[in-house]
Scaffold this motif. Structure first.
Motif, short mmCIF file in Angstrom:
data_model
loop_
_atom_site.label_atom_id
_atom_site.label_comp_id
_atom_site.label_asym_id
_atom_site.label_seq_id
_atom_site.Cartn_x
_atom_site.Cartn_y
_atom_site.Cartn_z
N ALA A 36 0.83 -1.21 0.00
CA ALA A 36 0.00 0.00 0.00
C ALA A 36 0.86 1.26 0.00
CB ALA A 36 -0.94 0.00 1.20
N TRP A 37 1.96 1.23 0.72
CA TRP A 37 2.84 2.40 0.75
C TRP A 37 3.46 2.65 -0.63
CZ3 TRP A 37 8.45 2.61 0.95
CH2 TRP A 37 8.94 3.89 1.14
N LEU A 38 3.94 1.58 -1.28
CA LEU A 38 4.51 1.74 -2.62
C LEU A 38 3.46 2.18 -3.62
CD1 LEU A 38 6.89 -1.34 -2.67
CD2 LEU A 38 7.54 1.06 -2.45
N LEU A 39 2.25 1.63 -3.51
CA LEU A 39 1.17 2.03 -4.40
C LEU A 39 0.78 3.48 -4.16
CD1 LEU A 39 -0.69 0.93 -6.62
CD2 LEU A 39 -2.30 0.29 -4.83
N SER A 40 0.85 3.94 -2.92
CA SER A 40 0.54 5.34 -2.64
C SER A 40 1.56 6.27 -3.29
CB SER A 40 0.46 5.58 -1.14
OG SER A 40 1.74 5.53 -0.55
N ARG A 41 2.80 5.83 -3.41
CA ARG A 41 3.81 6.63 -4.11
C ARG A 41 3.47 6.77 -5.58
NH1 ARG A 41 7.51 9.55 -1.52
NH2 ARG A 41 8.63 9.39 -3.46
N VAL A 42 3.01 5.68 -6.19
CA VAL A 42 2.62 5.73 -7.61
C VAL A 42 1.39 6.63 -7.77
CG1 VAL A 42 1.81 4.35 -9.57
CG2 VAL A 42 3.62 3.48 -8.10
N PHE A 43 0.41 6.48 -6.89
CA PHE A 43 -0.79 7.31 -6.96
C PHE A 43 -0.44 8.79 -6.81
CE2 PHE A 43 -4.24 4.04 -5.58
CZ PHE A 43 -4.01 3.33 -6.74
N ARG A 44 0.44 9.10 -5.88
CA ARG A 44 0.82 10.49 -5.65
C ARG A 44 1.48 11.09 -6.89
NH1 ARG A 44 4.45 10.78 -0.83
NH2 ARG A 44 2.83 9.40 -0.06
N LYS A 45 2.33 10.30 -7.57
CA LYS A 45 2.97 10.80 -8.79
C LYS A 45 1.96 11.02 -9.90
CE LYS A 45 6.92 9.34 -10.34
NZ LYS A 45 8.02 8.47 -10.77
N ALA A 46 0.86 10.26 -9.89
CA ALA A 46 -0.17 10.40 -10.92
C ALA A 46 -1.21 11.45 -10.56
CB ALA A 46 -0.85 9.06 -11.17
N GLY A 47 -1.08 12.07 -9.40
CA GLY A 47 -2.02 13.11 -9.00
C GLY A 47 -3.26 12.59 -8.30
N ILE A 48 -3.19 11.39 -7.77
CA ILE A 48 -4.32 10.78 -7.06
C ILE A 48 -3.98 10.82 -5.57
CG2 ILE A 48 -5.57 8.62 -6.70
CD1 ILE A 48 -4.97 7.98 -9.63
N PRO A 49 -4.94 11.12 -4.71
CA PRO A 49 -4.66 11.15 -3.27
C PRO A 49 -4.09 9.81 -2.78
CG PRO A 49 -6.82 12.08 -3.71
CD PRO A 49 -6.32 11.53 -5.01
N ALA A 50 -3.05 9.88 -1.97
CA ALA A 50 -2.33 8.69 -1.52
C ALA A 50 -3.17 7.79 -0.63
CB ALA A 50 -1.05 9.09 -0.81
N TRP A 51 -4.17 8.32 0.06
CA TRP A 51 -4.96 7.50 0.99
C TRP A 51 -5.73 6.41 0.25
CZ3 TRP A 51 -10.16 6.97 0.39
CH2 TRP A 51 -10.83 7.95 -0.33
N LYS A 52 -5.98 6.59 -1.04
CA LYS A 52 -6.75 5.60 -1.79
C LYS A 52 -5.97 4.29 -1.97
CE LYS A 52 -9.61 8.97 -3.99
NZ LYS A 52 -10.23 9.46 -5.19
N ALA A 53 -4.67 4.32 -1.78
CA ALA A 53 -3.87 3.11 -1.89
C ALA A 53 -4.01 2.21 -0.67
CB ALA A 53 -2.40 3.47 -2.09
N TRP A 54 -4.55 2.73 0.43
CA TRP A 54 -4.63 1.96 1.67
C TRP A 54 -5.96 1.24 1.84
CZ3 TRP A 54 -0.46 1.22 4.68
CH2 TRP A 54 0.65 2.01 4.40
N VAL A 55 -6.95 1.51 0.99
CA VAL A 55 -8.26 0.86 1.09
C VAL A 55 -8.20 -0.41 0.25
CG1 VAL A 55 -10.72 1.16 0.77
CG2 VAL A 55 -9.32 3.13 1.36
N PRO A 56 -8.46 -1.59 0.83
CA PRO A 56 -8.15 -2.86 0.18
C PRO A 56 -8.68 -3.09 -1.24
CG PRO A 56 -8.60 -3.27 2.46
CD PRO A 56 -8.86 -1.82 2.22
N VAL A 57 -9.94 -3.01 -1.51
CA VAL A 57 -10.42 -3.30 -2.87
C VAL A 57 -10.42 -2.03 -3.71
CG1 VAL A 57 -12.37 -4.18 -4.20
CG2 VAL A 57 -11.76 -5.26 -2.06
N TYR A 58 -10.61 -0.91 -3.06
CA TYR A 58 -10.67 0.37 -3.78
C TYR A 58 -9.33 0.72 -4.42
CZ TYR A 58 -11.85 5.25 -4.68
OH TYR A 58 -12.08 6.46 -5.27
#
Length: 151
Positions: A36-58
């Motif tokens: 989830a932490w690594l996915l949040s880094r990718v989301f942040r680079k794409a302009g998506i809020p990082a918290w969305k990487a921590w919700v399991p199916v979302y």
């Protein structure tokens, strides 16, 4: 002559079983936290809020939409045979996301075998999110269109 085992032996087995279960859950939680932490880094680079990487199916839903795939396929990960279909679509989304981060198509092989390493490389390298490079436009994310040159 009868054998009467000590009551301490079953209690010791229960203790070892609980210790193994705790260790297993701790490793599982640690692996999910890393992912989830690594996915949040990718989301942040794409302009998506990082918290969305921590919700399991979302997080799978957002990842699929970032890669230009329908997000509802993430629900298939909860179905025993549907998770194979979802995995294929996740790999296609990873390919499109990799192209948008200026990676070659061969990088998807790394995602297939070692997704944590792929997420770390995409999340921490200097490549910028340029979704117009991708063959399929993302459903979700910022900077979907190329920047217009100054007049």
């Amino acid at each position: 002559m009868s054998y009467d085992p000590s009551p301490a032996i079953p209690a010791l087995g229960l203790l070892f079983g609980l210790a193994f279960l705790f260790l297993y859950l701790a490793v599982l939680a640690g692996a999910y936290a890393l992912f989830a932490w690594l996915l949040s880094r990718v989301f942040r680079k794409a302009g998506i809020p990082a918290w969305k990487a921590w919700v399991p199916v979302y997080n799978g839903w957002v990842f699929l939409e970032l890669g230009g795939q329908p997000g509802w396929i993430a629900i298939l990960t909860l179905i025993p045979v549907g998770n194979v279909v979802a995995t294929v679509f996740m790999c296609i989304a990873a390919y499109n996301i990799g192209i948008a981060f200026a990676k070659d198509g061969a990088w998807v092989v790394l995602y297939i075998f070692v997704p944590w390493l792929w997420l770390a490389i995409v999340g921490f390298d200097s490549a910028r999110w340029e979704p117009w490079r991708s063959p399929v436009p993302p459903v979700y994310g910022t900077n979907v269109f190329p920047p217009t040159p100054p007049a």
